[in-house]
Design a protein around this motif. Structure first.
Motif, short mmCIF file in Angstrom:
data_model
loop_
_atom_site.label_atom_id
_atom_site.label_comp_id
_atom_site.label_asym_id
_atom_site.label_seq_id
_atom_site.Cartn_x
_atom_site.Cartn_y
_atom_site.Cartn_z
N VAL A 86 0.88 -1.17 0.00
CA VAL A 86 0.00 0.00 0.00
C VAL A 86 0.92 1.22 0.00
O VAL A 86 1.69 1.41 0.93
N PHE A 87 0.83 2.03 -1.06
CA PHE A 87 1.75 3.15 -1.23
C PHE A 87 1.08 4.49 -0.95
O PHE A 87 0.02 4.79 -1.52
N ASP A 88 1.71 5.29 -0.10
CA ASP A 88 1.42 6.71 -0.10
C ASP A 88 2.04 7.28 -1.39
O ASP A 88 2.86 6.62 -2.04
N ILE A 89 1.67 8.51 -1.75
CA ILE A 89 2.14 9.06 -3.02
C ILE A 89 3.08 10.25 -2.81
O ILE A 89 4.27 10.19 -3.13
N ASP A 90 2.55 11.35 -2.25
CA ASP A 90 3.37 12.55 -2.06
C ASP A 90 4.49 12.26 -1.06
O ASP A 90 4.23 11.83 0.06
N GLY A 91 5.72 12.51 -1.47
CA GLY A 91 6.86 12.26 -0.61
C GLY A 91 7.38 10.84 -0.68
O GLY A 91 8.43 10.54 -0.10
N VAL A 92 6.67 9.96 -1.39
CA VAL A 92 7.10 8.57 -1.56
C VAL A 92 7.39 8.28 -3.02
O VAL A 92 8.49 7.86 -3.39
N LEU A 93 6.39 8.53 -3.88
CA LEU A 93 6.55 8.32 -5.32
C LEU A 93 6.83 9.63 -6.04
O LEU A 93 7.56 9.65 -7.04
N LEU A 94 6.22 10.70 -5.55
CA LEU A 94 6.33 12.01 -6.18
C LEU A 94 6.72 13.05 -5.15
O LEU A 94 6.51 12.87 -3.95
N ARG A 95 7.25 14.15 -5.66
CA ARG A 95 7.39 15.36 -4.85
C ARG A 95 6.81 16.49 -5.68
O ARG A 95 7.44 16.95 -6.63
N GLY A 96 5.58 16.88 -5.35
CA GLY A 96 4.84 17.78 -6.21
C GLY A 96 4.50 17.06 -7.50
O GLY A 96 3.91 15.98 -7.49
N GLU A 97 4.89 17.62 -8.65
CA GLU A 97 4.66 16.99 -9.94
C GLU A 97 5.86 16.18 -10.41
O GLU A 97 5.81 15.56 -11.48
N THR A 98 6.92 16.16 -9.63
CA THR A 98 8.14 15.48 -10.03
C THR A 98 8.15 14.04 -9.54
O THR A 98 7.95 13.77 -8.35
N VAL A 99 8.38 13.09 -10.46
CA VAL A 99 8.49 11.68 -10.09
C VAL A 99 9.87 11.45 -9.49
O VAL A 99 10.90 11.78 -10.11
#
Length: 387
Positions: A42-55
Motif C-alpha cells: 500500500v503506497f502513499d504518493i506525495d513524498g514517496v513516489l512524487l514530490r509535487g509533480e516530479t516523479v
C-alpha cells in the motif's frame, strides 16, 4: 530507536538467467529457502513516489520489480492510499499513469475522500456543504459518489456577497456559482471537508454560520444545539511535502484553525458531530484493506492480517501487507493500528536528522532511504520470514 531498525544496507537482488537471488552477507541463496509468501503493498504518493509533480527517481524501478522483475517471478499486488484529493479518482489515475508511464486501474487508487462513497446513501436527499478543491470540481465528485444536494462556499458567496465581503467573484464565477434559491432557507445536514480549502477565511466563516444556525445560514436569534450537523474531515495531515524545501500546511492545519475560531464563537453551543477520516484512522485502513483484498484476489495472492498488538512490540507483524509512507503521523501510525507492517522512507515529511526517534505507536517495522529500497527490503524480509 529508529537507528536500530533493519535497513537495506548490503542487501541487493541479482538477476541471473534462471532466477533472482537475495544476497545479504552470510545468507543462503533463495533456492535453498522454503517457498516465500508474496507481500502486498500500500503506497502513499506525495513524498514517496512524487514530490509535487516530479516523479522521484527510484519510483519507476520500484514498479518494475512489482510488475514481475522479482524473486517470485510474478506480479505483486499493490494499491495507492493517499490523504490527497481534490479531483475525481479517474482524473488522478490518468495523471499518475502519465507520470509513471503505465496504466493504473481506478480500483487501485484511494484518495482521502474516496471513502465517502460508502456513506453517500445517508445524505441522499439532504443538503451538504462541500469544502476544498477548485471551482465546482468537488461538487461534481460528490455528485458522482451519490450526494445529490451539494453546495460549496462559492455558491453561498455568489448568493449573498455580504457573508464574506473580502472576496470579489469574477463574472464567470458568478455565472458558475449563482443560484436563484434562497439559501437562508436551506437546512444543511453535513459539512464535508473533501480536500484542503482554498480560502480558509471564507470556509471558516461559512462553517461557523451554519453551525451557529443549527444547519441554517441565517444568523440565529437564539442559541441552538449544533449536534445534528455532522462535520466530516477527510485528511488529518497537519503537514505534507511538495517541491518546497519545508513541509506545507494541510487540511489538519485548517481544522486546527477552524476549531480555534469556533471555540470563541459557539457561545455555549454543543460542538457538532465530528468524524475524522483519512490516514491514520481505522475506517480508512479498513476501507483500503477491502480494496487490496480485491486486487490480491485478482492476482491469486492471499493476504494475512496481523494484530495491532504485534506491531511495535515484536518489531514486525505476521501480516504480509506493507504500508510504504513518509509520514509517521499518518502512514505508519495507521499501519500499526491496522496490524500491518510498514516502511518509513526518507524522501518526504520525515527526516531522521531532525527526529532521530519516534514513539512506539508511530514506529515503522522497517526504514529505507527511498521507495525502491523499501520494495527490495520488503521482498528480502518476506523471503527471510518463510525460512
Amino acid at each position: 530507536m529508529i537507528s536500530a531498525m533493519p535497513t537495506l544496507t548490503n542487501v541487493r537482488f541479482v538477476r541471473t538467467s534462471r532466477n533472482w537471488r537475495s544476497q545479504p552477507p552470510g545468507r543462503r541463496c533463495i533456492s535453498t529457502l522454503l517457498p516465500p509468501r508474496t507481500p502486498a503493498f500500500v503506497f502513499d504518493i506525495d513524498g514517496v513516489l512524487l514530490r509535487g509533480e516530479t516523479v522521484l527517481e527510484p519510483t519507476r524501478n520500484a514498479f518494475r520489480i512489482l510488475h514481475g522483475e522479482n524473486p517470485f517471478n510474478r506480479k505483486i499486488p499493490y494499491i495507492f492510499l493517499t490523504n490527497g484529493g481534490g479531483v475525481s479518482e479517474e482524473t488522478r489515475c490518468l495523471n499518475l499513469s502519465r507520470q509513471l508511464g503505465f496504466d493504473i486501474p481506478i480500483n487501485r487508487y484511494i484518495q482521502s475522500h474516496t471513502i465517502l462513497k460508502s456513506i453517500a446513501h445517508r445524505f441522499h436527499d439532504k443538503h451538504v456543504l462541500v469544502l476544498g478543491g477548485r471551482g465546482n470540481t468537488l461538487k461534481s465528485v460528490a455528485h458522482s459518489y451519490g450526494f445529490r444536494k451539494v453546495y460549496n462556499p462559492l455558491d453561498i458567496l455568489a448568493w449573498n456577497h455580504a457573508i464574506y465581503p473580502f472576496i470579489d467573484l469574477t463574472e464567470e464565477e458568478k455565472m458558475m456559482h449563482g443560484t436563484h434559491q434562497d439559501l437562508s432557507k436551506v437546512k444543511f445536514h453535513a459539512i464535508l471537508v473533501f480536500h484542503d480549502p482554498r480560502n480558509w477565511g471564507l470556509d471558516i466563516q461559512v462553517m461557523c454560520d451554519i453551525l451557529r444556525g443549527n444547519g441554517f445560514l441565517a444568523e440565529p436569534t437564539s442559541i441552538h444545539s449544533a449536534t445534528d450537523v455532522e462535520v466530516i474531515f477527510c485528511n488529518p495531515d497537519l503537514l505534507w511535502k511538495n517541491e518546497w524545501e519545508g513541509p506545507r500546511l494541510g487540511q489538519g492545519g485548517f481544522r486546527k484553525a477552524w476549531e480555534g475560531v469556533w471555540s470563541h464563537l459557539k457561545m455555549g453551543q454543543n460542538d457538532p458531530v465530528i468524524t475524522q477520516l483519512g490516514k491514520p484512522t481505522r475506517e480508512t485502513y479498513s476501507f483500503a484493506a477491502d480494496v487490496l483484498r480485491e486486487v490480491s484476489d485478482e492476482l491469486d495472492v492471499k493476504l494475512t492480517f496481523g494484530s495491532s498488538d504485534d506491531v511495535g512490540t515484536l518489531g514486525r507483524s505476521s501480516s504480509n501487507i506493507y504500508m510504504i509512507g513518509d509520514n509517521p503521523e499518518s502512514d505508519i501510525a495507521g499501519a500499526n493500528l491496522a496490524g500491518w507492517n510498514s516502511v518509513l522512507v526518507h524522501t518526504g515529511v520525515y527526516d531522521p536528522r531532525h527526529r532521530p526517534s519516534l514513539p512506539e505507536s508511530k514506529r515503522p517495522t522497517l526504514e529505507a532511504k527511498d521507495v525502491e529500497e523499501a520494495v527490495r527490503l520488503v521482498i528480502h524480509e518476506e523471503i527471510k520470514f518463510t525460512r
